[in-house]
Scaffold this motif. Structure first.
Motif, PDB file in Angstrom:
ATOM      1  N   PHE B 178      -0.574  -0.672  -4.183  1.00 44.48           N
ATOM      2  CA  PHE B 178      -1.473   0.281  -3.263  1.00 44.48           C
ATOM      3  C   PHE B 178      -0.859   2.036  -2.890  1.00 44.48           C
ATOM      4  O   PHE B 178       0.771   1.314  -2.680  1.00 44.48           O
ATOM      5  CB  PHE B 178      -2.713  -0.607  -1.790  1.00 44.48           C
ATOM      6  N   ARG B 180       0.566   3.770   0.838  1.00 41.29           N
ATOM      7  CA  ARG B 180       0.624   3.406   1.379  1.00 41.29           C
ATOM      8  C   ARG B 180      -0.853   3.671   2.652  1.00 41.29           C
ATOM      9  O   ARG B 180      -1.188   2.841   3.401  1.00 41.29           O
ATOM     10  CB  ARG B 180       1.735   4.281   2.430  1.00 41.29           C
ATOM     11  N   GLU B 182      -3.616   3.625   1.236  1.00 43.88           N
ATOM     12  CA  GLU B 182      -4.750   2.525   1.064  1.00 43.88           C
ATOM     13  C   GLU B 182      -4.464   1.259   1.427  1.00 43.88           C
ATOM     14  O   GLU B 182      -5.529   0.183   2.009  1.00 43.88           O
ATOM     15  CB  GLU B 182      -4.374   2.766  -0.687  1.00 43.88           C
ATOM     16  N   GLU B 183      -3.192   0.826   1.538  1.00 44.17           N
ATOM     17  CA  GLU B 183      -2.782  -0.279   2.562  1.00 44.17           C
ATOM     18  C   GLU B 183      -3.234  -0.413   3.744  1.00 44.17           C
ATOM     19  O   GLU B 183      -3.303  -1.636   4.074  1.00 44.17           O
ATOM     20  CB  GLU B 183      -1.303  -0.829   1.957  1.00 44.17           C
ATOM     21  N   TYR B 188      -4.286  -8.336   5.802  1.00 42.33           N
ATOM     22  CA  TYR B 188      -4.411  -9.148   4.732  1.00 42.33           C
ATOM     23  C   TYR B 188      -4.940 -10.891   5.321  1.00 42.33           C
ATOM     24  O   TYR B 188      -4.477 -11.180   6.666  1.00 42.33           O
ATOM     25  CB  TYR B 188      -2.761  -9.247   4.907  1.00 42.33           C
ATOM     26  N   LEU B 206      -6.708  -9.402   0.030  1.00 48.57           N
ATOM     27  CA  LEU B 206      -6.338  -8.150   0.805  1.00 48.57           C
ATOM     28  C   LEU B 206      -7.691  -7.549   0.337  1.00 48.57           C
ATOM     29  O   LEU B 206      -8.139  -7.549  -0.092  1.00 48.57           O
ATOM     30  CB  LEU B 206      -5.718  -6.612   0.240  1.00 48.57           C
TER      31      LEU B 206
END
Lengths: 217, 569
Positions: B178, B180, B182-183, B188, B206
């Motif tokens: 992904f 940054r 998107e992450e 998590y 995730l």
């Protein structure tokens, strides 16, 4: 053998929510500890946007319902107090106390304490308000408050469920051997309703002294 | 893996079976109708179920050979992406809502697992690995139900309407990283790893904590599904035969039938054993069988509603399609209830429909019992609760409100699932639409419906029933249609339809005795000879009409009572 103890976060619930909350938590714990062959069943909570899993063993469901009913009848006599339910898993061992007698004792290897604070449903109406002439602003505020409380409770339940999952994942070494070719419940368990005046620590002390736990009536 | 799960297993078998079962659990909890329209029957647990002591049932067809999805062995990671795929707009990108990662990480050189262990401890390690894998799988199963995507899955499974998104999946051995940005949108959750002799078996996920940005909403109505068993079906009443195949209906004046529809996996969704193939071609059929769904608390959410639930849609659509006389026939007193009745439950869904009148007039059963107006055609209106869905494909011939997609786009999205063909490419990319069961039916229904409407010999199934239902009651010319209708509204019509018919008859029936005319008629009775033969004849004619109607009402009432008694018992 170590006895692992997990004290779940306290939940503030109304009386009509007790059953649903306890079903959710107790069944989740047992699903992770009924390590025999199970056919899981997904149950959607009626009061919350939650889905939990039952292990699909009718005897377990029946016993949990009975215990919840017993708990509700106890707490209804003493509202607005914190009450606890303790779910314990144990092994039975023969203890030979004398030459010609032996008795079995329960060796607890895991305990779960579920803490509930039962509150009375509040009615946000002033004494001078009639059913016809109520202030819609006041009524809508109480509904909003209830909605917020319900959302918060749902989040707390979800948190408790994740706490259970985290605990069962991390603590595995103390689990006894799974009997072969077993279906459903692999370890014996008991559900105890603690009096509201007795804390979990007091209960542990009492159990260590007596050697086994009897269900409070 | 032929080894029994509880004996003689190796670490590699455990890891391989674990990955397979985890994949099964994930897809079953995320992809609607992964098993097709027919849920797998519950049965005695098989060997496959006994792995990890978690009976999940038969794996979906896509997982029949999990080695195809896990081609590179147990040491390669298994990445399962759950995606929300827009249905209406193919140009919009699909979004990953969950990414499950399961892999057996090789032990570090300094790890005690790296060094070969003695045989005696191997068995102990294997048993311990297996026990912990059981618990890990249970945790994965529970977490799947707690994540936000579960709610989306329940909506897609439970509803009889289609949404603007589908849940699809992608299995690969490589996780596309992904960005940054998107992450940052993901949270998590990591499960505690299980130590194995091959390394640490680690599972993590995730997930998007908030799916409100996708604005999941109902996009259009589901296409009609085939109902194979219904009250009054030929299986129940062999005398009422419907054409068994499309070829039989050509040139016939019997009811229309649609090509065979069913789940993608070819299993007819019916509980009727022997007559299922015959019934399967009757999309207008309807069953009163209760439907299942996630609201059924005893069923896993990945079990879709039974075919009966969707068979209702087929019936409802066809009834709607066949009931346009309300909009077509001129009547002395406009059927108020019909217009509002038909339109109000459908207002949010479809526009009024026009059906060629030529097809209608040829059907005997459509004639009104009131002979004074032979153009008064009507059919029993569908019951209110059943008229909920229509076939979007057929709405090409109907005037559809804006917002509903055309059938071309719909069938394109629900085209043949390419994933089954693409599933074994090098990338291991595997993508199926969230509702593969629609594939076959959609395109065929889109083709067939307009043809049916253009057929000059087009007739209505209920009309056929009306015609075919011969009864023992004497058929006088005056009471023929009334009794025909009265006995045609027999068991295969719903009680609601019968009530609707009765109401319509009452509203559209000519007045028994006109208030202004009654005074005249009384005068004519007093001055019988003075008024002449015409008025007395007209009076007697009115009385005979009234008697006919009364007889028809009585017959309808008896039928309704018998039906209600039959249901009570």
């Amino acid at each position: 053998m170590n006895c692992e103890v997990c004290e779940l976060k306290e939940l503030v619930v109304e009386q009509f929510e007790v059953r649903e909350v306890l079903r959710c938590i107790l069944h989740t714990i047992i699903f992770h500890r009924a390590l025999g062959l199970v056919r899981p069943r997904d149950i959607n909570c009626e009061l919350f946007e939650l889905t939990y899993v039952q292990c699909g063993v009718p005897e377990v469901e029946k016993e949990i319902e009975e215990k919840i009913t017993e708990f509700i009848s106890k707490v209804s006599k003493h509202p607005n107090r914190t009450s606890q339910i303790c779910l314990s898993f144990y092994e039975t061992k023969d203890k030979q106390s004398a030459w010609f007698s032996s008795k079995t004792e329960r060796v607890y290897w895991e305990r779960w304490f579920i803490n509930l604070q039962i509150i009375n449903q509040r009615v946000h109406m002033k004494p001078n308000q009639t059913k016809i002439g109520f202030d819609p602003g006041e009524n809508s505020f109480s509904l909003e408050e209830k909605k917020l409380r319900r959302t918060a409770l749902e989040a707390s339940i979800r948190e408790n469920l994740f706490q259970i999952i985290k605990f069962v994942n991390e603590k595995m070494d103390h689990l006894p051997h799974i009997p072969p070719n077993v279906e459903g419940i692999s370890y014996p368990y008991e559900i105890a309703i603690l009096s509201s005046s007795e804390s979990s620590l007091d209960m542990l002390k009492r159990m260590l002294q007596t050697g086994h736990q009897t269900t409070l009536s | 893996m032929a080894a029994h799960p509880d004996s003689g297993r190796t670490t590699e078998q455990i890891v391989s079976q674990f990955l397979s079962k985890a994949l099964h659990a994930i897809l079953a909890a995320r992809i609607p109708y992964i098993h097709g329209s027919t849920p797998p029957p519950s049965r005695h647990p098989r060997k496959r179920d006994r792995w990890f002591h978690l009976a999940l049932g038969d794996p979906p067809p896509a997982l029949e050979h999990p080695s195809g999805l896990i081609p590179n062995g147990v040491m390669e990671p298994l990445v399962v992406d759950i995606l929300l795929t827009p249905r209406d707009d193919p140009t919009m990108p699909e979004a990953i809502v969950e990414r499950w990662l399961a892999q057996c990480e090789a032990p570090a050189p300094w790890s005690p697992l790296h060094s070969p262990a003695e045989t005696s401890s191997n068995s102990f390690l294997v048993k311990r690995t297996y026990k912990k894998s059981i618990i890990l799988l249970r945790s994965i199963y529970s977490v799947l139900r707690l994540l936000p995507a579960q709610r989306v899955f329940k909506m897609l499974c439970a509803s009889n309407q289609s949404y603007n998104y589908d849940l699809t999946y992608r299995v690969s051995s490589f996780a596309e990283p992904f960005s940054r940005k998107e992450e940052a949108e993901f949270q998590y959750h990591c499960f505690s790893p299980v130590e194995t002799q091959s390394g640490q078996l680690a599972v993590s996920v995730l997930y998007r904590p908030n799916l409100s940005q996708f604005n999941l909403e109902i996009s259009s109505l589901l296409p009609p599904m085939l109902i194979t068993d219904y009250v009054g079906s030929p299986a129940a009443d062999p005398m009422r035969a419907f054409p068994a195949s499309p070829s039989e209906r050509i040139g016939s004046r019997s009811s229309t039938s649609f090509p065979l529809r069913g789940s993608q996996h070819g299993q007819p969704s019916t509980s009727a054993p022997a007559s299922a193939p015959l019934l399967f071609n009757r999309p207008h059929s309807w069953t009163g069988a209760p439907s299942e769904g996630p609201s059924n608390r005893a069923q896993p959410p990945h079990h879709p509603p039974t075919g009966s639930f969707y068979r209702k849609s087929a019936f409802n659509f066809d009834e709607f399609k066949f009931s346009p006389p309300f909009y077509m026939s001129p009547t002395p007193s406009p059927p108020k209830f019909s217009g509002s009745y038909m339109q109000s439950p459908l207002r949010a869904e479809t526009a009024p429909v026009s059906i060629p009148q030529s097809g209608m007039s040829k059907v005997k059963g459509l004639r009104s019992p009131n002979l004074s107006d032979p153009t008064r055609n009507f059919l029993p209106p569908p019951s209110p609760r059943s008229v909920r869905t229509t076939d979007p494909s057929s709405q090409d011939s109907f005037r559809r409100p804006d917002g509903l997609r055309n059938s071309d786009g719909y069938s394109n999205v629900y085209g043949t699932p390419k994933g089954l063909k693409d599933g074994r490419d090098d990338s291991g990319r595997f993508s199926l639409s969230g509702s593969p069961r629609f594939t076959f039916s959609r395109s065929s229904s889109r083709i067939s419906v307009p043809d049916d409407l253009d057929d000059p010999d087009f007739s209505y199934p209920f009309a056929v029933d009306d015609v075919d239902s011969s009864d023992s009651q004497a058929r006088s010319n005056d009471g023929k249609e009334a009794s025909d209708f009265g006995h045609a509204s027999s068991s295969h019509k719903s009680q609601d339809a019968a009530v609707g018919v009765l109401v319509h008859m009452l509203r559209t029936a000519a007045p028994l005795r006109d208030s202004t005319y009654s005074s005249q008629s009384s005068k004519s009775e007093l001055q019988e000879e003075g008024l002449g033969s015409t008025s007395s004849f007209f009076m007697s004619r009115k009385a005979s009409d009234a008697l006919e109607e009364l007889q028809s009402y009585k017959s309808i009432k008896e039928m309704l009572l018998s039906q209600s008694k039959g249901k009570l018992h």
